[in-house]
Design a protein around this motif. Structure first.
Motif, PDB file in Angstrom:
ATOM      1  N   HIS A  86       8.944  -2.435   8.188  1.00 58.54           N
ATOM      2  CA  HIS A  86       7.753  -1.836   7.576  1.00 58.54           C
ATOM      3  C   HIS A  86       6.850  -1.137   8.595  1.00 58.54           C
ATOM      4  CE1 HIS A  86       6.487  -6.018   8.500  1.00 58.54           C
ATOM      5  NE2 HIS A  86       5.356  -5.432   8.853  1.00 58.54           N
ATOM      6  N   GLU A  87       7.062  -1.379   9.898  1.00 53.73           N
ATOM      7  CA  GLU A  87       6.264  -0.716  10.928  1.00 53.73           C
ATOM      8  C   GLU A  87       6.921   0.562  11.456  1.00 53.73           C
ATOM      9  OE1 GLU A  87       4.852  -3.206  14.119  1.00 53.73           O
ATOM     10  OE2 GLU A  87       4.613  -4.902  12.761  1.00 53.73           O
ATOM     11  N   ALA A 108      -5.111  -3.533   6.900  1.00 50.24           N
ATOM     12  CA  ALA A 108      -3.969  -3.983   6.104  1.00 50.24           C
ATOM     13  C   ALA A 108      -3.295  -2.782   5.447  1.00 50.24           C
ATOM     14  CB  ALA A 108      -4.421  -5.001   5.056  1.00 50.24           C
ATOM     15  N   PRO A 109      -2.446  -2.098   6.200  1.00 49.36           N
ATOM     16  CA  PRO A 109      -1.699  -0.990   5.591  1.00 49.36           C
ATOM     17  C   PRO A 109      -0.687  -1.535   4.574  1.00 49.36           C
ATOM     18  CG  PRO A 109      -0.997  -1.355   7.854  1.00 49.36           C
ATOM     19  CD  PRO A 109      -2.119  -2.309   7.587  1.00 49.36           C
ATOM     20  N   GLY A 129       4.389  -0.767  -1.446  1.00 47.21           N
ATOM     21  CA  GLY A 129       3.018  -1.036  -1.862  1.00 47.21           C
ATOM     22  C   GLY A 129       2.497  -2.419  -1.517  1.00 47.21           C
ATOM     23  N   HIS A 130       3.217  -3.192  -0.693  1.00 42.81           N
ATOM     24  CA  HIS A 130       2.767  -4.519  -0.282  1.00 42.81           C
ATOM     25  C   HIS A 130       1.968  -4.422   1.012  1.00 42.81           C
ATOM     26  CE1 HIS A 130       6.509  -5.211  -2.624  1.00 42.81           C
ATOM     27  NE2 HIS A 130       5.750  -6.128  -3.205  1.00 42.81           N
ATOM     28  N   GLU A 131       0.792  -5.035   1.022  1.00 41.53           N
ATOM     29  CA  GLU A 131      -0.032  -5.039   2.232  1.00 41.53           C
ATOM     30  C   GLU A 131       0.583  -5.916   3.307  1.00 41.53           C
ATOM     31  OE1 GLU A 131      -4.032  -6.327   1.582  1.00 41.53           O
ATOM     32  OE2 GLU A 131      -4.646  -4.390   0.776  1.00 41.53           O
ATOM     33  N   TYR A 132       0.422  -5.509   4.543  1.00 47.15           N
ATOM     34  CA  TYR A 132       0.778  -6.363   5.670  1.00 47.15           C
ATOM     35  C   TYR A 132      -0.366  -6.276   6.676  1.00 47.15           C
ATOM     36  CZ  TYR A 132       2.536  -1.978   7.759  1.00 47.15           C
ATOM     37  OH  TYR A 132       2.663  -0.703   8.240  1.00 47.15           O
ATOM     38  N   VAL A 172      -0.694   5.677   5.527  1.00 47.64           N
ATOM     39  CA  VAL A 172      -1.764   4.698   5.733  1.00 47.64           C
ATOM     40  C   VAL A 172      -3.078   5.350   5.315  1.00 47.64           C
ATOM     41  CG1 VAL A 172      -2.972   3.198   7.357  1.00 47.64           C
ATOM     42  CG2 VAL A 172      -0.533   3.654   7.685  1.00 47.64           C
ATOM     43  N   ASP A 173      -3.564   4.951   4.140  1.00 43.48           N
ATOM     44  CA  ASP A 173      -4.830   5.485   3.652  1.00 43.48           C
ATOM     45  C   ASP A 173      -5.966   4.714   4.317  1.00 43.48           C
ATOM     46  OD1 ASP A 173      -7.088   6.310   2.317  1.00 43.48           O
ATOM     47  OD2 ASP A 173      -6.261   5.981   0.306  1.00 43.48           O
TER      48      ASP A 173
END
Length: 179
Positions: free
Chosen positions: A14-15, A118-119, A124-127, A169-170
């Protein structure tokens, strides 16, 4: 792009940015976005007028614990600009998170305590991530927040709609300043 494979093998899925987005950053923003690669390390970073954003830093497994990462950071510190990066929170199930945080702290980096970052992954899951910084002068976290917003807009979101179909990343939702 052997450097991408090395990064992909080390960083969580995810990164990782799309490899084509990274190539575009390097080619089209070559005055800002840079890569340095040796047998011992890989670093991708953006150098802005008043700060440096480290996107990826990898010291190869055979080179760890030899001071190489510290030398890379020292070279960037010599530019006299604030250095900003993201780091995973300590996860007891993943020892590398603790080692990474200890490495940055040993090198004078601080966690921006008031910034919640928390991008979201592509599903759509935050990390949650820590915003870490080093600065040659004391800085208010509002300034750090503004620079993190700039890194999101100009680096994370560079051509993101082309590669992901959305803003990667909003900053309006991923970043919050606690009072």
């Amino acid at each position: 792009m052997q450097w991408y494979e090395k990064l992909h093998d080390y960083f969580p899925e995810h990164e990782m940015k799309d490899p084509h987005q990274l190539v575009d950053l390097l080619e089209e923003k070559d005055d800002v976005y840079h890569i340095k690669e040796t047998d011992n390390y890989i670093i991708l970073y953006a150098e802005f007028t008043n700060f440096i954003f480290i996107d990826y830093l990898l010291v190869t497994p055979h080179s760890r614990s030899r001071g190489i990462g510290t030398k890379v950071l020292s070279t960037l510190k010599q530019k006299g600009k604030m250095i900003l990066l993201e780091a995973e929170p300590d996860d007891p199930d993943y020892e590398d998170t603790r080692k990474r945080l200890a490495f940055y702290k040993k090198n004078g980096f601080k966690k921006a305590e008031r910034i919640r970052y928390a991008p979201e992954d592509l599903e759509g899951h935050e990390y949650p991530m820590h915003v870490m910084y080093w600065s040659p002068v004391e800085l208010e976290e509002e300034i750090i927040m503004g620079r993190m917003e700039k890194a999101c807009k100009e680096i994370h979101n560079f051509k993101s709609k082309q590669y992901y179909g959305k803003i990667l990343v909003d900053p309006d939702t991923a970043l919050k300043l606690k009072h």
